[in-house]
Design a protein around this motif. Sequence first.
Motif, PDB file in Angstrom:
ATOM      1  N   ILE A  15       0.944  -1.119   0.131  1.00 21.67           N
ATOM      2  CA  ILE A  15      -0.300  -0.027   0.047  1.00 21.67           C
ATOM      3  C   ILE A  15       0.775   1.381  -0.004  1.00 21.67           C
ATOM      4  O   ILE A  15       0.736   2.227  -0.539  1.00 21.67           O
ATOM      5  CB  ILE A  15      -0.922  -0.073   1.188  1.00 21.67           C
ATOM      6  N   ALA A  16       2.025   1.044   0.610  1.00 18.49           N
ATOM      7  CA  ALA A  16       2.949   2.409   0.592  1.00 18.49           C
ATOM      8  C   ALA A  16       3.371   2.680  -0.683  1.00 18.49           C
ATOM      9  O   ALA A  16       3.915   3.871  -0.987  1.00 18.49           O
ATOM     10  CB  ALA A  16       4.086   2.094   1.550  1.00 18.49           C
ATOM     11  N   ALA A  17       3.167   2.005  -1.761  1.00 18.64           N
ATOM     12  CA  ALA A  17       3.377   2.492  -3.454  1.00 18.64           C
ATOM     13  C   ALA A  17       2.845   3.943  -3.506  1.00 18.64           C
ATOM     14  O   ALA A  17       3.157   4.446  -4.635  1.00 18.64           O
ATOM     15  CB  ALA A  17       2.712   1.205  -4.105  1.00 18.64           C
ATOM     16  N   TYR A  18       1.569   4.033  -2.725  1.00 17.55           N
ATOM     17  CA  TYR A  18       1.226   5.664  -3.241  1.00 17.55           C
ATOM     18  C   TYR A  18       2.160   6.619  -2.840  1.00 17.55           C
ATOM     19  O   TYR A  18       2.208   7.688  -3.370  1.00 17.55           O
ATOM     20  CB  TYR A  18      -0.121   5.761  -2.256  1.00 17.55           C
ATOM     21  N   LYS A  19       3.124   6.179  -2.036  1.00 22.14           N
ATOM     22  CA  LYS A  19       4.209   7.305  -1.575  1.00 22.14           C
ATOM     23  C   LYS A  19       5.278   7.470  -2.557  1.00 22.14           C
ATOM     24  O   LYS A  19       5.911   8.585  -2.526  1.00 22.14           O
ATOM     25  CB  LYS A  19       4.869   6.869  -0.053  1.00 22.14           C
ATOM     26  N   SER A  20       5.202   6.381  -3.392  1.00 20.75           N
ATOM     27  CA  SER A  20       6.225   6.365  -4.284  1.00 20.75           C
ATOM     28  C   SER A  20       6.059   7.702  -5.291  1.00 20.75           C
ATOM     29  O   SER A  20       7.022   8.071  -5.906  1.00 20.75           O
ATOM     30  CB  SER A  20       6.356   5.148  -5.055  1.00 20.75           C
ATOM     31  N   ALA A  21       4.774   7.988  -5.584  1.00 26.63           N
ATOM     32  CA  ALA A  21       4.377   8.963  -6.436  1.00 26.63           C
ATOM     33  C   ALA A  21       5.170  10.095  -5.867  1.00 26.63           C
ATOM     34  O   ALA A  21       5.826  11.171  -6.689  1.00 26.63           O
ATOM     35  CB  ALA A  21       3.067   9.043  -6.662  1.00 26.63           C
ATOM     36  N   GLY A  22       4.969  10.638  -4.488  1.00 33.07           N
ATOM     37  CA  GLY A  22       5.678  11.603  -4.208  1.00 33.07           C
ATOM     38  C   GLY A  22       7.043  11.560  -4.134  1.00 33.07           C
ATOM     39  O   GLY A  22       7.886  12.649  -4.204  1.00 33.07           O
ATOM     40  N   LEU A  23       7.730  10.323  -4.130  1.00 33.07           N
ATOM     41  CA  LEU A  23       9.033  10.137  -4.246  1.00 33.07           C
ATOM     42  C   LEU A  23       9.631  10.657  -5.466  1.00 33.07           C
ATOM     43  O   LEU A  23      10.629  11.225  -5.498  1.00 33.07           O
ATOM     44  CB  LEU A  23       9.582   8.666  -3.755  1.00 33.07           C
ATOM     45  N   VAL A  24       8.998   9.925  -6.544  1.00 35.92           N
ATOM     46  CA  VAL A  24       9.259  10.425  -7.920  1.00 35.92           C
ATOM     47  C   VAL A  24       9.415  11.861  -8.000  1.00 35.92           C
ATOM     48  O   VAL A  24      10.285  12.437  -8.498  1.00 35.92           O
ATOM     49  CB  VAL A  24       8.422   9.655  -8.699  1.00 35.92           C
ATOM     50  N   ARG A  25       8.294  12.453  -7.545  1.00 35.23           N
ATOM     51  CA  ARG A  25       7.972  14.009  -7.781  1.00 35.23           C
ATOM     52  C   ARG A  25       9.468  14.849  -7.142  1.00 35.23           C
ATOM     53  O   ARG A  25       9.813  15.676  -7.740  1.00 35.23           O
ATOM     54  CB  ARG A  25       6.790  14.428  -7.384  1.00 35.23           C
ATOM     55  N   ARG A  43       1.524  -2.921  -9.568  1.00 35.48           N
ATOM     56  CA  ARG A  43       0.120  -2.321 -10.324  1.00 35.48           C
ATOM     57  C   ARG A  43      -1.233  -2.199  -9.825  1.00 35.48           C
ATOM     58  O   ARG A  43      -2.160  -1.642 -10.114  1.00 35.48           O
ATOM     59  CB  ARG A  43       0.215  -2.806 -11.868  1.00 35.48           C
ATOM     60  N   GLU A  44      -1.367  -3.135  -8.661  1.00 41.84           N
ATOM     61  CA  GLU A  44      -2.580  -3.291  -8.023  1.00 41.84           C
ATOM     62  C   GLU A  44      -2.854  -1.858  -7.023  1.00 41.84           C
ATOM     63  O   GLU A  44      -3.759  -1.808  -6.761  1.00 41.84           O
ATOM     64  CB  GLU A  44      -2.831  -4.538  -7.266  1.00 41.84           C
ATOM     65  N   PHE A  45      -1.589  -1.288  -6.906  1.00 43.80           N
ATOM     66  CA  PHE A  45      -1.722  -0.238  -5.940  1.00 43.80           C
ATOM     67  C   PHE A  45      -1.662   1.200  -6.473  1.00 43.80           C
ATOM     68  O   PHE A  45      -2.119   2.145  -5.786  1.00 43.80           O
ATOM     69  CB  PHE A  45      -0.448  -0.431  -4.831  1.00 43.80           C
ATOM     70  N   ILE A  46      -0.827   1.124  -7.520  1.00 48.51           N
ATOM     71  CA  ILE A  46      -0.752   2.515  -8.144  1.00 48.51           C
ATOM     72  C   ILE A  46      -0.348   2.487  -9.802  1.00 48.51           C
ATOM     73  O   ILE A  46       0.159   1.277 -10.134  1.00 48.51           O
ATOM     74  CB  ILE A  46       0.437   3.162  -7.709  1.00 48.51           C
ATOM     75  N   THR A  47      -0.995   3.184 -10.691  1.00 47.95           N
ATOM     76  CA  THR A  47      -0.829   3.070 -11.957  1.00 47.95           C
ATOM     77  C   THR A  47       0.263   3.503 -12.663  1.00 47.95           C
ATOM     78  O   THR A  47       1.177   4.211 -11.891  1.00 47.95           O
ATOM     79  CB  THR A  47      -1.904   3.689 -12.862  1.00 47.95           C
ATOM     80  N   PRO A  48       1.039   2.699 -13.687  1.00 47.06           N
ATOM     81  CA  PRO A  48       2.085   3.142 -14.256  1.00 47.06           C
ATOM     82  C   PRO A  48       1.863   4.440 -14.970  1.00 47.06           C
ATOM     83  O   PRO A  48       2.855   5.311 -15.197  1.00 47.06           O
ATOM     84  CB  PRO A  48       2.181   2.192 -15.404  1.00 47.06           C
ATOM     85  N   LEU A  49       0.597   4.873 -15.553  1.00 45.65           N
ATOM     86  CA  LEU A  49       0.502   6.257 -15.919  1.00 45.65           C
ATOM     87  C   LEU A  49       1.043   7.061 -15.060  1.00 45.65           C
ATOM     88  O   LEU A  49       1.457   8.255 -15.168  1.00 45.65           O
ATOM     89  CB  LEU A  49      -0.942   6.131 -16.278  1.00 45.65           C
ATOM     90  N   THR A  50       0.493   7.305 -13.824  1.00 48.91           N
ATOM     91  CA  THR A  50       0.682   8.200 -12.858  1.00 48.91           C
ATOM     92  C   THR A  50       2.535   8.447 -12.647  1.00 48.91           C
ATOM     93  O   THR A  50       2.760   9.322 -12.957  1.00 48.91           O
ATOM     94  CB  THR A  50       0.364   7.709 -11.408  1.00 48.91           C
ATOM     95  N   LEU A  51       3.245   7.068 -12.639  1.00 44.30           N
ATOM     96  CA  LEU A  51       4.624   7.333 -12.427  1.00 44.30           C
ATOM     97  C   LEU A  51       5.252   7.633 -13.688  1.00 44.30           C
ATOM     98  O   LEU A  51       6.294   8.210 -13.500  1.00 44.30           O
ATOM     99  CB  LEU A  51       4.996   5.674 -11.892  1.00 44.30           C
ATOM    100  N   SER A  52       4.825   7.115 -15.050  1.00 36.71           N
ATOM    101  CA  SER A  52       5.437   7.722 -16.128  1.00 36.71           C
ATOM    102  C   SER A  52       5.322   9.032 -16.243  1.00 36.71           C
ATOM    103  O   SER A  52       6.122   9.957 -16.608  1.00 36.71           O
ATOM    104  CB  SER A  52       4.948   7.001 -17.481  1.00 36.71           C
ATOM    105  N   THR A  53       4.133   9.421 -15.938  1.00 34.51           N
ATOM    106  CA  THR A  53       3.904  11.148 -15.996  1.00 34.51           C
ATOM    107  C   THR A  53       4.805  11.897 -15.127  1.00 34.51           C
ATOM    108  O   THR A  53       5.430  12.927 -15.765  1.00 34.51           O
ATOM    109  CB  THR A  53       2.319  11.597 -15.591  1.00 34.51           C
ATOM    110  N   LEU A  54       4.779  11.400 -13.920  1.00 40.96           N
ATOM    111  CA  LEU A  54       5.820  12.031 -12.894  1.00 40.96           C
ATOM    112  C   LEU A  54       7.189  12.049 -13.141  1.00 40.96           C
ATOM    113  O   LEU A  54       8.005  12.909 -12.904  1.00 40.96           O
ATOM    114  CB  LEU A  54       5.512  11.563 -11.452  1.00 40.96           C
ATOM    115  N   SER A  55       7.658  10.727 -13.712  1.00 37.67           N
ATOM    116  CA  SER A  55       9.026  10.517 -13.608  1.00 37.67           C
ATOM    117  C   SER A  55       9.457  11.059 -15.320  1.00 37.67           C
ATOM    118  O   SER A  55      10.757  11.210 -15.640  1.00 37.67           O
ATOM    119  CB  SER A  55       9.373   8.986 -13.819  1.00 37.67           C
ATOM    120  N   LYS A  56       8.439  11.374 -16.163  1.00 35.72           N
ATOM    121  CA  LYS A  56       8.878  11.518 -17.302  1.00 35.72           C
ATOM    122  C   LYS A  56       9.386  10.753 -18.296  1.00 35.72           C
ATOM    123  O   LYS A  56      10.144  10.785 -19.393  1.00 35.72           O
ATOM    124  CB  LYS A  56       9.558  13.084 -17.489  1.00 35.72           C
TER     125      LYS A  56
END
Length: 399
Positions: A15-25, A43-56
């Motif tokens: 579930i902590a995968a949601y924090k990874s978005a903040g880490l990438v940012r 991928r059950e916890f956070i979408t690749p789209l969120t992370l590809s958008t944030l990481s570029k």
Amino acid sequence: MLSGKRILLGITGSIAAYKSAGLVRLLVKAGAEVKVVMTPAAREFITPLTLSTLSKNPVLLDLVKDESGQWTNHVELGLWADVFVIAPASANTVAKMANGLCDNLLLATYLSARCQIFFAPAMDLDMLKHESTQANIKKLISAGNELINPTYGELASGLTGHGRMAEPEEIIDRLKSFFSAHQPLKGKKALVTAGPTYEAIDPVRFIGNNSSGKMGFAIAEELAKQGAAVILISGPTHLQTTHPRIKIINIVSADEMHRAATYHFPQVDMAVLSAAVADFKPAQKATQKIKKTDAGLNIELIKNPDIAADLGKMKKEGQYIVGFALETENELANAQKKLQAKNFDLIVLNSLKDPGAGFSHDTNQVSLISPTHPVKEISLRSKKEIAIEIVKALTELHA
Ligand code: CTP
């Protein structure tokens, strides 16, 4: 501190995968280049789209991309990264890492990566306390992986205890202190020559060679990775670099490379001369395209400046020069002669005898020769890996 750093972030099923978005940012904001690799469970916890958008950058998911058989090169990925941060690291992934399992792209990358690995466990408190998990964590630490300790607090299970993934800010701080301590060439300046030179015959023709520039670019990247500010003087190639500490100067002819190299050399601590400089140039460049005649054509060639030899003469105490030699006979003796004649501190002997080595290839096979150390043979491997060895040898000389 994180500017230009290449961070590979591995995300696993927690579930902590949601924090990874903040880490990438935060990483991107700090100037790092970020690539994300996810396990299927993540991928059950956070979408690749969120992370590809944030990481570029596209998110890396599978070893084999599609039915065409295209695969993600996990070895390249491991070589690309300055550090590999696995956050969150689930109990399952920690167990697999500790035991060498390799059933997804993240684990394949982990097993082949040579860079420093950080892992930030995230799991329920009892899972964390379990003796298997504790043994796995210990095993990973003793293998040289850096643990980013989970913290105390409320967990997704509703229980309170240890098991929360460290906050992104704390992970960033750990990376910053790692990079400030692990840059042996921090504050150093380096000059690299790369690629071929083109010697004009007329406005449309030239004498050139097959050098791809790959070796020189890989060396420049590795020097920058180790903290150096790099001036890369390159002949015509299709290669590019985005590292913020590499300043690229594009030249065409040996004379232009000579001018740029002799201008910048007094300010640098080290030079790596990997360019395949044309030894000769046409005595005259025709101003118009040469027309064909029945009589054939003779082109008078004159000597180009020897950039390496001139830098060798300019070399001052505390400066180091690495040169290359491409020999087809009496290889070792000729390379040693060249080392002395050009006042190099290290010479990289390319062997053309081995298939897969030399011009245009992605791989190379070399020997490192210096006046002070025994000859070091480096077997056939990628130019990036050879660059790591050359920079290591240069760093040792400089120490
Ligand atoms: N080099 C250079 N300028 C030149 C020729 C070579 O800077 N005009 C550098 C290369 O980048 C390499 C080293 O010198 O680091 C050796 O180059 P090589 O062509 O192998 O040696 P040469 O001195 O040209 O001798 P030869 O061609 O006779 O082997």
